[in-house]
Enzyme design. Structure first.
Site, PDB file in Angstrom:
ATOM      1  N   SER A 139       8.820   2.553 -22.682  1.00 38.60           N
ATOM      2  CA  SER A 139       8.066   2.783 -23.918  1.00 38.60           C
ATOM      3  C   SER A 139       6.582   2.989 -23.653  1.00 38.60           C
ATOM      4  O   SER A 139       6.000   2.358 -22.764  1.00 38.60           O
ATOM      5  CB  SER A 139       8.249   1.577 -24.851  1.00 38.60           C
ATOM      6  OG  SER A 139       7.344   1.617 -25.932  1.00 38.60           O
ATOM      7  N   GLU A 141       4.414   1.801 -25.418  1.00 37.46           N
ATOM      8  CA  GLU A 141       3.764   0.530 -25.731  1.00 37.46           C
ATOM      9  C   GLU A 141       3.406  -0.239 -24.460  1.00 37.46           C
ATOM     10  O   GLU A 141       2.555  -1.133 -24.492  1.00 37.46           O
ATOM     11  CB  GLU A 141       4.675  -0.317 -26.615  1.00 37.46           C
ATOM     12  CG  GLU A 141       4.799   0.170 -28.041  1.00 37.46           C
ATOM     13  CD  GLU A 141       3.550  -0.103 -28.880  1.00 37.46           C
ATOM     14  OE1 GLU A 141       2.822  -1.072 -28.576  1.00 37.46           O
ATOM     15  OE2 GLU A 141       3.323   0.646 -29.840  1.00 37.46           O
ATOM     16  N   TYR A 163       7.246  -7.439 -27.035  1.00 37.84           N
ATOM     17  CA  TYR A 163       8.118  -6.282 -26.843  1.00 37.84           C
ATOM     18  C   TYR A 163       7.677  -5.456 -25.642  1.00 37.84           C
ATOM     19  O   TYR A 163       8.488  -5.126 -24.769  1.00 37.84           O
ATOM     20  CB  TYR A 163       8.104  -5.413 -28.105  1.00 37.84           C
ATOM     21  CG  TYR A 163       8.746  -4.055 -27.918  1.00 37.84           C
ATOM     22  CD1 TYR A 163      10.127  -3.914 -27.908  1.00 37.84           C
ATOM     23  CD2 TYR A 163       7.959  -2.911 -27.770  1.00 37.84           C
ATOM     24  CE1 TYR A 163      10.716  -2.665 -27.744  1.00 37.84           C
ATOM     25  CE2 TYR A 163       8.536  -1.664 -27.601  1.00 37.84           C
ATOM     26  CZ  TYR A 163       9.915  -1.545 -27.586  1.00 37.84           C
ATOM     27  OH  TYR A 163      10.486  -0.310 -27.413  1.00 37.84           O
TER      28      TYR A 163
END
Length: 354
Positions: A139, A141, A163
Site C-alpha cells: 500500500s 500508506e 494499518y
C-alpha cells in the site's frame, strides 16, 4: 486429445472491491478462480453476486471456501486442496482510521495473515514440487510521512498508522521469502484506487454516496475530516490488471501502481458535487472526529517502472472515476428514495473518513 487445464488462482479478500474486480478479470482470462471468505452469520458476497448470476460462468469456474488469514492450519489445507498456480493476497482489515481503534486485530490480519499465507505457499510448493506465484497487496500508506515526492519503489517507508505498519511488515516478509527461498513473490504498492464498489466508509465513496443522497433529498450535510490531504486516485478495475501482469513476468519484483497525479480530498469532493449539479460549499462541513491521530498529507506515485516493464498504464482519469462513482450512487439513492417513499424503514447512512 487431452484438454489443457485452465490456470487456477486463489484470492483472499475476494468479496472486497479489489477481489471482485480481480475475480472478474481472471475469469475473463479463462482462469478457474477460488476465493477465500470468512464465515459469518450473514452473506457478504454482494460484489461478486453478478458473477454467480452470469449464465456463462459455471460453478466449476468460481468456487468459494471458508477460511481466515488468522488461521494457518486452514490456509495450509486450502492450498493443499486447491493446488493453485497463483495466489493473490488481498484480504485485510483495510481501513486506515479504523486501524487506530483496532490495532491488534489489524496487525493480526494484515501482517501475520500475510506471514501465515506466504509460509503456507512455501510449504505447498515443497510438497507438490510446483512453483506457485504469489502476489502481496502492498500500500502507498507505507510511505506515510513521505521522504520524497513522487514516491517510487526505492522511497523509504515511514508508516503513520497501525494499518500501514502492518503493511510494511507484509511487504518486507514477501521480499524476504523471495530472496530466501527463490519464490516468485511480487508486491504491488498500490496507491489509492476507488470504484462504485468501494466501501462506504472510505472517503471517496463517502463523498459520492452523500452526493447521491443530497441530490435526492435524503440528507443535507456531509462531514469530513482533513480536506487538504492529497491522494493519487485511480480506478480499481485498472489496477487489478497490474496485479496479474506482475505474476506473468519471468522474474518477480515490486511495483508502484499509480496515476502519477494527485488532488486533495476537497478537490475530489468539489468534482463529485459539481457532477451532480450541486455546490460543495453548501453541503460539506469539517468534523474533527474524522481526523487521524497521525495524518498522511501527500501521496503521489511514480508508476514509471510498471509502465516500462509491465506495459501497464491507467486508463481511467480521476474525473472519469468521480463521475462513474457519482452516477452509481445516484442510482442507489433513487432506489433508496423509492423504498422510503413506499414506507420501508431504511438504515441511517453513517460514513467515516479514511
Amino acid at each position: 486429445m487431452s484438454q489443457v487445464k485452465p490456470k487456477r488462482a486463489l484470492i483472499t479478500g475476494i468479496t472486497g472491491q479489489d477481489g471482485s474486480y480481480l475475480a472478474e478479470f481472471l475469469l475473463g482470462k479463462g482462469y478457474e478462480v477460488h476465493g477465500v471468505i470468512r464465515r459469518s452469520s450473514s452473506f457478504n458476497t454482494e460484489r461478486i453476486d453478478p458473477i454467480y448470476q452470469d449464465p456463462h460462468i459455471s460453478g466449476a469456474k468460481l468456487k468459494l471456501h471458508y477460511g481466515d488469514l488468522t488461521d494457518a492450519n486452514v490456509l495450509s489445507k486450502l492450498l493443499s486442496d486447491v493446488e493453485p498456480d497463483e495466489v493473490y493476497n488481498l484480504g485485510a482489515q483495510s481501513h486506515v482510521r479504523v486501524s487506530f481503534d483496532m490495532p491488534i486485530y489489524t496487525v493480526d490480519t494484515v501482517a501475520m495473515g500475510a506471514m501465515k499465507l506466504i509460509e503456507a505457499v512455501r510449504d505447498q510448493q515443497q510438497r507438490c514440487g510446483k512453483q506457485i506465484r504469489y502476489y502481496q497487496a502492498s500500500s502507498s500508506e507505507m510511505f506515510g510521512k513521505v521522504r520524497e515526492t513522487p514516491q517510487k519503489e526505492t522511497t523509504p517507508f515511514h508508516p503513520r498508522s497501525p494499518y500501514s505498519c502492518a503493511k510494511v511488515f507484509a511487504h518486507w516478509i514477501t521480499v524476504n521469502y523471495r530472496e530466501s527461498y527463490d519464490m516468485h513473490a511480487s508486491s504491488g504498492i498500490l496507491f489509492n484506487h476507488e470504484s462504485p464498489r468501494r466501501g462506504e466508509t472510505f472517503v471517496t465513496r463517502k463523498i459520492t454516496r452523500a452526493v447521491g443522497r443530497i441530490k435526492l433529498g435524503l440528507q443535507d450535510k456531509l462531514y469530513l475530516g482533513n480536506l487538504d490531504a492529497k491522494r493519487d486516485w485511480g480506478f480499481a478495475g485498472d489496477y487489478v490488471e497490474a496485479m496479474w501482469m506482475m505474476l506473468q513476468q519471468e522474474e518477480p519484483d515490486d511495483y508502484v501502481i499509480a496515476t502519477g497525479r494527485t488532488i486533495s480530498v476537497r478537490e475530489f469532493a468539489d468534482m463529485a458535487f459539481k457532477h451532480a449539479g450541486l455546490s460543495f460549499e453548501d453541503h460539506v462541513e469539517f468534523d474533527a472526529r474524522y481526523l487521524r491521530p497521525a495524518e498522511v498529507e501527500l501521496l503521489l506515485g511514480d508508476p514509471s517502472k510498471a509502465k516500462q516493464r509491465l506495459g501497464w498504464e491507467p486508463e481511467t482519469s480521476v474525473e472519469e472515476l468521480a463521475a462513474m462513482m457519482v452516477e452509481s450512487d445516484l442510482e442507489l439513492s433513487r432506489r433508496e428514495k423509492t423504498l422510503r417513499d413506499a414506507g420501508h424503514e431504511m438504515p441511517e447512512f453513517v460514513g467515516h473518513d479514511q
